[in-house]
Motif scaffolding. Structure first.
Motif, short mmCIF file in Angstrom:
data_model
loop_
_atom_site.label_atom_id
_atom_site.label_comp_id
_atom_site.label_asym_id
_atom_site.label_seq_id
_atom_site.Cartn_x
_atom_site.Cartn_y
_atom_site.Cartn_z
N UNK A 99 0.96 -1.25 -0.11
CA UNK A 99 0.03 0.14 -0.01
C UNK A 99 0.79 1.44 0.19
N UNK A 100 2.18 1.14 0.22
CA UNK A 100 3.07 2.39 0.43
C UNK A 100 3.34 2.67 -1.29
N UNK A 101 3.51 3.86 -1.37
CA UNK A 101 4.29 4.50 -2.48
C UNK A 101 5.66 4.15 -2.88
N UNK A 102 6.48 4.05 -1.82
CA UNK A 102 7.79 3.70 -1.90
C UNK A 102 7.97 2.73 -0.73
N UNK A 103 8.91 1.60 -0.77
CA UNK A 103 8.93 0.67 0.30
C UNK A 103 10.69 0.77 0.48
N UNK A 104 10.85 1.09 1.77
CA UNK A 104 12.29 1.10 2.16
C UNK A 104 12.57 0.16 3.16
N UNK A 118 17.69 -11.81 0.12
CA UNK A 118 16.36 -12.52 0.16
C UNK A 118 15.05 -11.55 0.13
N UNK A 119 15.18 -10.35 0.66
CA UNK A 119 14.13 -9.47 0.55
C UNK A 119 14.00 -8.89 -0.69
N UNK A 120 15.20 -8.80 -1.34
CA UNK A 120 14.78 -8.25 -3.05
C UNK A 120 14.12 -9.13 -3.68
N UNK A 132 10.62 -0.84 -4.48
CA UNK A 132 11.46 -1.04 -3.25
C UNK A 132 12.73 -0.92 -3.35
N UNK A 133 13.52 -0.58 -2.24
CA UNK A 133 14.84 -0.27 -2.11
C UNK A 133 15.40 -1.05 -0.76
N UNK A 134 16.35 -1.84 -0.82
CA UNK A 134 16.90 -2.51 0.27
C UNK A 134 18.26 -1.96 0.70
N UNK A 135 18.35 -1.81 2.00
CA UNK A 135 19.44 -1.12 2.37
C UNK A 135 20.19 -2.23 3.39
#
Length: 276
Positions: A99-104, A118-120, A132-135
């Motif tokens: 539901x989010x416009x951007x997912x960090x 794994x999250x990617x 999505x962006x994963x740090x």
């Protein structure tokens, strides 16, 4: 030099903690004493150092500290480790994230990157990769280099593939890798939305606002006071109603933070931030 025959005393450990803090800026004072003692003794055994040799190396050999840090910090990880955890995230958290416009997403203490990737993959399978962006962060620069490369032995990939299947995702884990002789490289499209950098949970501050923070198999090595300090960091780093994922081996024990998070899945210790 002879191999150490007996373990460090509490006084010697306190002296080493003080030295490392003053010289290198890393504070291990709130680490689990039992875990720290085991790892320090292991360093001395591997390097064949007596106590005073270890002190000398920490003071006078800048290159030695990186090896020291690699041994002291915990770097055990897998892709889709504890498949029931990822199944819970996929079923109970991902629909909310969509539901989010951007997912960090922040994978804290990411080691060599398997959890972050794994999250990617999970975001990709959920059709959310485009937003999505994963740090991935860690204090250990050596494992972060491995994470950025995203190349893993084929033997490990076979083990990770079983985790992937048990997590309930369709297809095969190898769909997300390119084979390189006896290793496999994660697809570049998954690397594009993933960034690895140095961050010290003990001393560094908030650097972004996240929809999900994952920090598994890390808290068990910290004393209660340090756990609460890091929970404060995570709380302040989450957006309103963001998710904190600790995994089955760790939980929120602090009464203060039990009021700031609600449990979404008690078995896997997945929490949602309450309030702003």
């Amino acid at each position: 030099m002879n191999v150490i025959l007996k373990g460090l005393t509490d006084e010697q450990i306190a002296e080493l903690i003080d030295l490392v803090k003053k010289v290198h800026g890393f504070d291990f004072s709130d680490y689990s004493k039992a875990s720290l003692k085991r790892r320090l003794n292991r360093v001395m055994m591997i390097k064949k150092l007596e106590f005073y040799d270890l002190k000398h190396a920490l003071l006078n050999d800048p290159g030695f500290f990186q090896d020291f840090l690699e041994e002291i910090t915990v770097n055990v990880t897998e892709m889709f480790r504890d498949p029931s955890f990822f199944k819970a995230v996929n079923n109970q958290v991902v629909p909310y994230l969509s539901t989010y416009q951007h997912i960090k997403i922040w994978s804290a203490g990411c080691s060599s990157g398997e959890e972050a990737y794994s999250y990617a993959i999970l975001m990709n399978k959920s059709g959310l990769k485009h937003k999505s962006f994963i740090y991935g962060t860690d204090v250990n620069t050596v494992v972060l280099k491995e994470a950025r490369m995203g190349i893993y032995s084929f033997r490990n990939i076979k083990s990770y593939a079983e985790n992937y299947q048990l997590s309930g995702l369709s297809g095969s884990l190898t769909d997300h890798f390119t084979t390189l002789y006896d290793a496999a490289s994660i697809h570049s499209e998954l690397k594009t939305n993933t960034l690895f950098s140095v961050h010290n949970l003990i001393s560094d501050t908030v650097f972004n606002e996240f929809q999900l923070i994952s920090c598994r198999n890390v808290f068990i090595y910290f004393e209660t006071q340090l756990q609460e300090k890091i929970l404060e960091l995570f709380y302040n780093s989450l957006c309103p109603h963001g998710f904190l994922c600790l995994g089955s081996k760790e939980t929120i024990r602090s009464d203060v933070f039990k009021k700031k998070f609600k449990a979404i899945n008690q078995k896997e210790n997945i929490y949602q931030k309450i309030g702003s």
